[in-house]
Design a protein around this motif. Structure first.
Motif, short mmCIF file in Angstrom:
data_model
loop_
_atom_site.label_atom_id
_atom_site.label_comp_id
_atom_site.label_asym_id
_atom_site.label_seq_id
_atom_site.Cartn_x
_atom_site.Cartn_y
_atom_site.Cartn_z
N ARG A 1 0.91 -1.26 -0.02
CA ARG A 1 -0.05 -0.11 -0.07
C ARG A 1 0.87 1.30 0.01
O ARG A 1 0.42 2.38 -0.33
CB ARG A 1 -0.96 -0.19 1.18
CG ARG A 1 -1.76 -1.05 1.14
CD ARG A 1 -2.90 -1.15 2.41
NE ARG A 1 -3.50 -2.25 2.65
CZ ARG A 1 -4.64 -2.86 1.78
NH1 ARG A 1 -4.94 -1.88 0.84
NH2 ARG A 1 -5.25 -3.89 2.06
N GLN A 2 2.16 1.14 0.19
CA GLN A 2 3.06 2.39 0.44
C GLN A 2 3.88 2.47 -0.95
O GLN A 2 4.67 3.58 -1.05
CB GLN A 2 3.93 2.25 1.56
CG GLN A 2 3.22 2.19 2.87
CD GLN A 2 3.98 1.93 4.33
OE1 GLN A 2 5.06 3.21 4.29
NE2 GLN A 2 3.73 1.23 4.91
N LEU A 3 3.80 1.63 -1.80
CA LEU A 3 4.71 1.55 -3.13
C LEU A 3 4.20 2.71 -4.03
O LEU A 3 3.16 2.73 -4.62
CB LEU A 3 4.41 0.25 -3.98
CG LEU A 3 5.44 -0.01 -5.04
CD1 LEU A 3 6.88 0.27 -4.73
CD2 LEU A 3 5.07 -1.28 -5.88
N THR A 4 5.18 3.73 -4.35
CA THR A 4 4.65 4.83 -5.20
C THR A 4 5.72 5.01 -6.12
O THR A 4 5.30 5.91 -7.03
CB THR A 4 4.76 6.15 -4.32
OG1 THR A 4 5.98 6.24 -3.43
CG2 THR A 4 3.71 6.26 -3.00
N ILE A 5 6.89 4.31 -6.20
CA ILE A 5 7.79 4.59 -7.14
C ILE A 5 7.90 3.28 -7.76
O ILE A 5 8.40 2.10 -7.24
CB ILE A 5 9.21 5.21 -6.81
CG1 ILE A 5 8.80 6.47 -5.98
CG2 ILE A 5 10.20 5.37 -7.69
CD1 ILE A 5 10.14 7.14 -5.21
N LEU A 6 7.93 3.13 -9.23
CA LEU A 6 8.00 1.92 -9.86
C LEU A 6 8.84 2.10 -11.13
O LEU A 6 8.77 3.23 -12.03
CB LEU A 6 6.91 1.28 -10.31
CG LEU A 6 6.84 0.01 -11.30
CD1 LEU A 6 7.58 -1.14 -10.90
CD2 LEU A 6 5.48 -0.48 -11.75
#
Length: 571
Positions: free
Chosen positions: A255-260
């Motif tokens: 739920r905290q993954l913002t950068i891919l």
């Protein structure tokens, strides 16, 4: 009279309250120690140890001072000395450790075990590391009390079949680790995947994960299930099981993954779609590195799922690597791709800007979309400047200034100062700037002959540019290309003085003269200091001969004037 020695001494002092004051030596110990925290220990000792008693004691005995150590290739001959004097005697003070070179790392680790005795060690970087010979060392990492960052770059093709699985199994036992990088340094390790993953079910505190080695989607998913706090993920060789079309990649835990960042030149659309759909709900920054030809071939599919997913997106960066020769013949396809990207319904024209980089140190086209504002003029007329620095060769502009109808658009001035840009890059740069009206070229790199020949065959025209200024070396062949690509030019200024001889000058002037019969109106200014009278006479003869003008016709059709340091041709 002040001596040279006194003058040098005074230069190193400031005067405060009529007293000489040396800035650095009069700083408090706490501030000096804080400055030392930003420096490598080798450089600190070389510059300050032995300089005076105070500095030597701060370096050797201060219990609150931490140390950053970096060992590189030229340190190999002194590795035993460094190990004894710097590492073994300072275990409790070392904050970061960077080791580069296989032999150096093996010698060091044979004399020193990285374990819980390194009570301050927060960051370990192992580059050109032979993991196969040092697997036992990794088993101590989970018990290190403050380890937060681990970077391993190794030739993973040398590992035994299950060794990489063991590496992950050990590393993921660390409860303090927050950033993990595992990178393969050997390019031909294609599709050698993890064999098994016996990593248990415990959760880690890892927030940043860089996986730069071949990995299957299903294996990546197993790893990510152990990282519920992950904020940033970078991958470059991820593959999907082509035999399993029903394979799912759902990561509701992240739920905290913002950068891919997906940096796979050879990634297929199917795998990329799985990743973007799987992570899309929370991603704010997406970086894609995809082959230019692949992106163009699958353009409509890319547009569709980029547009339909990523509801939280605030920044998109698309990097399109290519061979220079691949660009020839596809410029129109590329412009179509650009315009379709610009017109995606996802973008709110008032809130998004575009960053466009046509050329970097390697053959790359980089497109960036960024939410909200960046430094761009937004007046009735504005300039996009392509800079001449080594790190930034970008065009910045507001999205709405590009995509809105031309009758609402401000006139756009493109200013090129970057010496790395070649003439055949101009269709790429200008193809999506439909509002472009002026071009100023201060510098262009030399172009190969076959590049010019191939570029001349491109079916490209930009009909809105009416003014061009050329302030650099430009042969007649390259000028001919510019005049072909921008046929609506009504005003052209060319700097000839200082870089070309009389013959070259006349070739360039002649190239412009050929335009006269095709133009309703043209003003050309040639800045030239030498032999202006002779050049003017030659210009008159050439124009009259090629257009079969009498003196009466010539007086009505064009004028040539000498003004200060220039010749002005007006049609």
């Amino acid at each position: 009279m002040i001596t040279i020695r006194e003058r040098k001494r005074l230069k190193s002092h400031h005067v405060i309250n009529n007293q000489p004051y040396n800035q650095f030596e009069n700083l408090s110990n706490d501030i000096i120690i804080e400055i030392f925290d930003y420096l490598d220990e080798h450089k600190i000792r070389k510059a300050f140890h032995g300089l005076n008693q105070r500095f030597s004691q701060l370096i050797d005995y201060c219990p609150t001072r931490s140390m950053s150590l970096a060992f590189i290739r030229h340190d190999n001959s002194k590795i035993e000395q460094y190990c004894n004097e710097l590492i073994l005697s300072n275990k409790s003070r070392i904050r970061s450790l960077k080791l580069s070179d296989v032999d150096l790392i093996e010698k060091l680790l044979s004399k020193c075990v990285l374990d819980e005795s390194f009570i301050r060690l927060e960051s370990i970087s192992l580059y050109d590391y032979n993991l196969q010979n040092s697997l036992l060392q990794l088993h101590k990492l989970p018990i290190m009390p403050r380890l937060k960052v681990l970077k391993i770059r190794s030739n993973l093709s040398k590992l035994l079949s299950s060794a990489l699985d063991d590496v992950y199994s050990v590393i993921l036992q660390s409860s303090t680790l927050m950033s993990l990088t595992i990178e393969n340094s050997y390019p031909s390790m294609e599709k050698r995947f993890l064999k098994r993953l016996n990593i248990g079910s415990g959760q880690t505190n890892i927030e940043v994960f860089t996986c730069f080695h071949p990995i299957q989607l299903s294996q990546l998913q197993l790893l990510l299930e152990r990282m519920p706090k992950l904020r940033s993920l970078k991958i470059n060789q991820v593959h999907s099981d082509s035999n399993s079309k029903t394979e799912l990649f759902v990561t509701s835990e992240l739920r905290q993954l913002t950068i891919l960042s997906i940096e796979c030149d050879s990634i297929d659309l199917y795998t990329a779609q799985k990743l973007i759909v799987g992570f899309g709900a929370t991603i704010k920054y997406l970086k894609l590195r995809v082959s230019l030809l692949k992106f163009i071939n699958d353009e409509s599919k890319w547009m569709k799922f980029l547009n339909e997913n990523l509801p939280q997106l605030e920044k998109l960066k698309i990097q399109l690597p290519h061979d220079a020769d691949e660009l020839y013949g596809i410029l129109n396809d590329f412009r179509k791709l650009l315009l379709n990207l610009l017109k995606m319904s996802k973008w709110n024209e008032e809130l998004w800007d575009i960053i466009f980089n046509i050329l970097m140190t390697e053959d790359n086209i980089i497109l960036g979309f960024k939410k909200k504002n960046i430094s761009t003029l937004a007046a009735s007329k504005f300039t996009l400047e392509m800079s001449d620095t080594d790190t930034e060769k970008n065009i910045y502009c507001h999205l709405h200034d590009i995509v809105k109808p031309s009758f609402k658009s401000p006139s756009l001035h493109l200013h090129i100062t970057g010496y790395n840009y070649e003439v055949y890059n101009l269709p790429l740069i200008t193809g999506f700037l439909t509002n472009l009206s002026e071009i100023t070229i201060d510098s262009l790199a030399g172009s190969r002959s076959y590049s010019l020949e191939t570029a001349a065959e491109e079916d490209f025209t930009h009909n809105n540019v009416h003014l061009m200024r050329i302030n650099c070396v430009l042969c007649s062949r390259r000028l001919s290309l510019l005049l072909k690509w921008f046929p609506s030019i009504q005003w052209i200024e060319i700097q000839l003085d200082g870089y070309c001889n009389e013959l070259q000058s006349r070739e360039i002037i002649h190239t412009v003269i050929k335009m006269i019969g095709k133009k309703m109106r043209l003003k050309a200014i040639f800045f030239i200091k030498k032999k202006r009278d002779e050049t003017i006479e030659w210009m008159r003869e050439t124009i009259n001969r090629e257009n079969d003008y009498s003196e009466y016709d010539a007086s009505r059709m064009y004028s040539i004037e000498e003004k200060s340091d220039s010749i002005v041709l007006q049609w």
